[in-house]
Design a protein around this motif. Sequence first.
Motif, PDB file in Angstrom:
ATOM      1  N   GLU A  64       1.834  15.756 -12.676  1.00 52.92           N
ATOM      2  CA  GLU A  64       0.685  16.523 -13.157  1.00 52.92           C
ATOM      3  C   GLU A  64       0.731  17.976 -12.706  1.00 52.92           C
ATOM      4  O   GLU A  64       0.277  18.870 -13.413  1.00 52.92           O
ATOM      5  CB  GLU A  64      -0.616  15.883 -12.664  1.00 52.92           C
TER       6      GLU A  64
ATOM      7  N   GLN B 281       0.830  -1.205   0.000  1.00 47.37           N
ATOM      8  CA  GLN B 281       0.000   0.000   0.000  1.00 47.37           C
ATOM      9  C   GLN B 281       0.867   1.259   0.000  1.00 47.37           C
ATOM     10  O   GLN B 281       0.546   2.242  -0.677  1.00 47.37           O
ATOM     11  CB  GLN B 281      -0.945  -0.017   1.206  1.00 47.37           C
TER      12      GLN B 281
ATOM     13  N   THR C 158       7.941   9.727 -13.652  1.00 50.08           N
ATOM     14  CA  THR C 158       7.129   8.573 -14.017  1.00 50.08           C
ATOM     15  C   THR C 158       7.924   7.528 -14.794  1.00 50.08           C
ATOM     16  O   THR C 158       7.535   6.358 -14.812  1.00 50.08           O
ATOM     17  CB  THR C 158       5.887   8.984 -14.835  1.00 50.08           C
TER      18      THR C 158
ATOM     19  N   ASN D 267       2.835  10.524  -9.644  1.00 46.47           N
ATOM     20  CA  ASN D 267       1.926  10.984 -10.702  1.00 46.47           C
ATOM     21  C   ASN D 267       1.374  12.377 -10.405  1.00 46.47           C
ATOM     22  O   ASN D 267       1.297  13.223 -11.305  1.00 46.47           O
ATOM     23  CB  ASN D 267       0.791   9.984 -10.900  1.00 46.47           C
ATOM     24  N   GLU D 268       0.994  12.632  -9.159  1.00 49.20           N
ATOM     25  CA  GLU D 268       0.494  13.959  -8.780  1.00 49.20           C
ATOM     26  C   GLU D 268       1.554  15.027  -8.988  1.00 49.20           C
ATOM     27  O   GLU D 268       1.258  16.114  -9.509  1.00 49.20           O
ATOM     28  CB  GLU D 268       0.051  13.962  -7.315  1.00 49.20           C
TER      29      GLU D 268
ATOM     30  N   TRP E 231       2.078   1.961  -3.472  1.00 47.84           N
ATOM     31  CA  TRP E 231       1.035   2.580  -4.291  1.00 47.84           C
ATOM     32  C   TRP E 231       0.809   4.039  -3.938  1.00 47.84           C
ATOM     33  O   TRP E 231       0.546   4.863  -4.815  1.00 47.84           O
ATOM     34  CB  TRP E 231      -0.263   1.777  -4.236  1.00 47.84           C
ATOM     35  N   ARG E 232       0.897   4.386  -2.658  1.00 50.11           N
ATOM     36  CA  ARG E 232       0.777   5.805  -2.284  1.00 50.11           C
ATOM     37  C   ARG E 232       1.928   6.595  -2.919  1.00 50.11           C
ATOM     38  O   ARG E 232       1.742   7.715  -3.383  1.00 50.11           O
ATOM     39  CB  ARG E 232       0.825   5.990  -0.765  1.00 50.11           C
TER      40      ARG E 232
ATOM     41  N   GLU F 296      -5.746  -1.614  -6.518  1.00 47.98           N
ATOM     42  CA  GLU F 296      -5.379  -0.218  -6.787  1.00 47.98           C
ATOM     43  C   GLU F 296      -5.598   0.184  -8.232  1.00 47.98           C
ATOM     44  O   GLU F 296      -5.650   1.365  -8.537  1.00 47.98           O
ATOM     45  CB  GLU F 296      -3.913   0.026  -6.407  1.00 47.98           C
TER      46      GLU F 296
ATOM     47  N   GLU G 156       1.191   7.142  -6.572  1.00 44.50           N
ATOM     48  CA  GLU G 156       0.202   8.214  -6.706  1.00 44.50           C
ATOM     49  C   GLU G 156       0.849   9.581  -6.565  1.00 44.50           C
ATOM     50  O   GLU G 156       0.541  10.512  -7.320  1.00 44.50           O
ATOM     51  CB  GLU G 156      -0.905   8.055  -5.666  1.00 44.50           C
ATOM     52  N   ARG G 157       1.742   9.709  -5.597  1.00 48.11           N
ATOM     53  CA  ARG G 157       2.429  11.002  -5.384  1.00 48.11           C
ATOM     54  C   ARG G 157       3.328  11.354  -6.559  1.00 48.11           C
ATOM     55  O   ARG G 157       3.422  12.524  -6.953  1.00 48.11           O
ATOM     56  CB  ARG G 157       3.246  10.966  -4.093  1.00 48.11           C
TER      57      ARG G 157
END
Length: 80
Positions: A37, A23, A49, A33-34, A26-27, A79, A30-31
């Motif tokens: 962006e 987990q 990325t 990718n954020e 995966w967090r 996820e 996500e960070r």
Amino acid sequence: MSRKLSVLESGVLTEEDATKFSQFIWRMVERINEDEENGKEGLGSKDNTDMLPDLSYEITKYMREIGFYSIWEKVFDSEI
């Protein structure tokens, strides 16, 4: 010492460790990718990325070696 910190020192030893570690990965994804962006720089780049395939390979390899690959797959599937 909390179990979260001890995992960093001793590695993933239990199914619960494996789940929490998966987990966490995966967090982190996500960070990454954020940040990309939002144009936020991290590790000297605004787009990290390109490291995600390598990260996936290394985590998959590690989880297979320690016998918790099925947990990694389960978290991965939840996820996506």
